[in-house]
Design a protein around this motif. Sequence first.
Motif, PDB file in Angstrom:
ATOM      1  N   LYS A   1      35.541  41.087  45.399  1.00  0.00           N
ATOM      2  CA  LYS A   1      36.649  42.447  45.211  1.00  0.00           C
ATOM      3  C   LYS A   1      38.328  41.844  46.324  1.00  0.00           C
ATOM      4  O   LYS A   1      39.514  43.006  45.061  1.00  0.00           O
ATOM      5  CB  LYS A   1      36.184  43.550  46.430  1.00  0.00           C
ATOM      6  N   ALA A   2      38.349  41.318  47.386  1.00  0.00           N
ATOM      7  CA  ALA A   2      39.630  40.393  47.244  1.00  0.00           C
ATOM      8  C   ALA A   2      40.026  39.845  46.037  1.00  0.00           C
ATOM      9  O   ALA A   2      42.139  40.472  46.283  1.00  0.00           O
ATOM     10  CB  ALA A   2      39.177  40.005  48.109  1.00  0.00           C
ATOM     11  N   SER A   3      39.324  39.095  45.275  1.00  0.00           N
ATOM     12  CA  SER A   3      40.247  38.585  44.470  1.00  0.00           C
ATOM     13  C   SER A   3      40.569  39.436  42.770  1.00  0.00           C
ATOM     14  O   SER A   3      41.632  39.328  43.062  1.00  0.00           O
ATOM     15  CB  SER A   3      39.665  37.387  43.847  1.00  0.00           C
ATOM     16  N   PHE A   4      39.729  40.865  42.579  1.00  0.00           N
ATOM     17  CA  PHE A   4      39.838  41.448  41.664  1.00  0.00           C
ATOM     18  C   PHE A   4      41.116  42.563  42.750  1.00  0.00           C
ATOM     19  O   PHE A   4      42.192  42.494  41.471  1.00  0.00           O
ATOM     20  CB  PHE A   4      38.797  42.353  41.300  1.00  0.00           C
ATOM     21  N   ASP A   5      41.404  42.776  43.172  1.00  0.00           N
ATOM     22  CA  ASP A   5      42.609  43.942  43.984  1.00  0.00           C
ATOM     23  C   ASP A   5      44.183  42.911  43.745  1.00  0.00           C
ATOM     24  O   ASP A   5      44.665  43.139  44.085  1.00  0.00           O
ATOM     25  CB  ASP A   5      42.439  43.776  45.324  1.00  0.00           C
TER      26      ASP A   5
END
Lengths: 125, 273
Positions: free
Chosen positions: B155-159
Amino acid sequence: MRWRRVLSSRFVIVPTVIAVTIVAWNVYVSLHDHGLLQGRVIDAAGHPVGGATVILFAHDFVTQVEKARTHTDAAGAFRFDDNDSHLVQLQAQDGGATSPRITIRLWFRAQDHVLQQPLRLAPAA
Amino acid sequence: MTRRDRRLLWLRHSVLMVISVVMLAPFYWVLKASITGENIYDYPPHLWPVRPNLFNFVDVWYLIPFPRYLLNSIIVSLIAVAGNLVLNAIAGYALTLPFIGRRSVIVLLLSCTLIPFQATIIPAYLITAHLGLLNSYLGLALPLLSTIVCIFVFKASFDAVPRSLIDAARIDGLGELRILLRVMLPLSTPAVATNVVLSFIWSWNNFLWPLIITRTQDMQTLPLGLARFLSYMEDTTAALYAFVVMVLAPGLLVFLMAQSAFMRGLTTGATKG
């Protein structure tokens, strides 16, 4: 170009090197796992001893148990053809003389091996 | 660089070297014990290996069904890694999209990380039994097929991926799954590496779950083999340490191969402001 980059990445090279090493090792093992164990028995003066008994002990988890016996020929040579262990001991006996038990550690089960040093009989104390 | 800066640099590196030595010393001692026959309680201890050899590793290979344990561990870890990549990537991407109750789902997931696995092991066992997966590879990997920490790594990477890129992909007609596969994942290799490393190591070192759901020795994994080996052998023998090294080696190898991407994966989004 993309394929070259993929193939030269460490995620391909490292597993490939490991796989090649495993295959090469298994080929080597399959060529040298006949269970052949050869050596010679000599007396205290260094002369070959014919007719001596050689005992093969195999490692049985925590102890050594006798697996086979054979006799030396006139030149003092002996040979086991069916060793299936990786950790064995050998001892020679002739009349009252015995040799110390020597431990042989092999790299894999049933590895063919020729003893570099002969089993030297010593009169029983 | 001024003289003071240089002195500070030396000081910093000296402290780091001391810490490294302290951290690595136990590993060195295990490795040394595995390649020599010496008892770890020998006094005075030898700093360097005396007559090193690799025969203890051969003993381990043959004294217990090591190849079987190794194969089981590899299969279970590969299933866990594959499950983590697929399920966590989908879950992580879903959490970047706007939907009703998104915040509640995130809070629920984060609060679930507070519950230890030991507390949910009985329901997990019953579910696995109902699915008929006891004593199977899929059953062994089941609790680690998706992990909340790794979902949030994705999620952090996609954000961190610019919204304009996703909007452009949507305008080009890509569906959500293809946006994930074609846009998000190629831009999130550190998160992928982090997922691979974490899921592999967690699955590789898992002891409690395999202990509970395996019924036969043929399905046991390396940590169980290590416990079995310990029950057979004295705890000071070199063979035991050889076993430990053989269990550690694959995890270390995977970590070392992916460590730079792993570090980036853990810090992606950390400075997003």
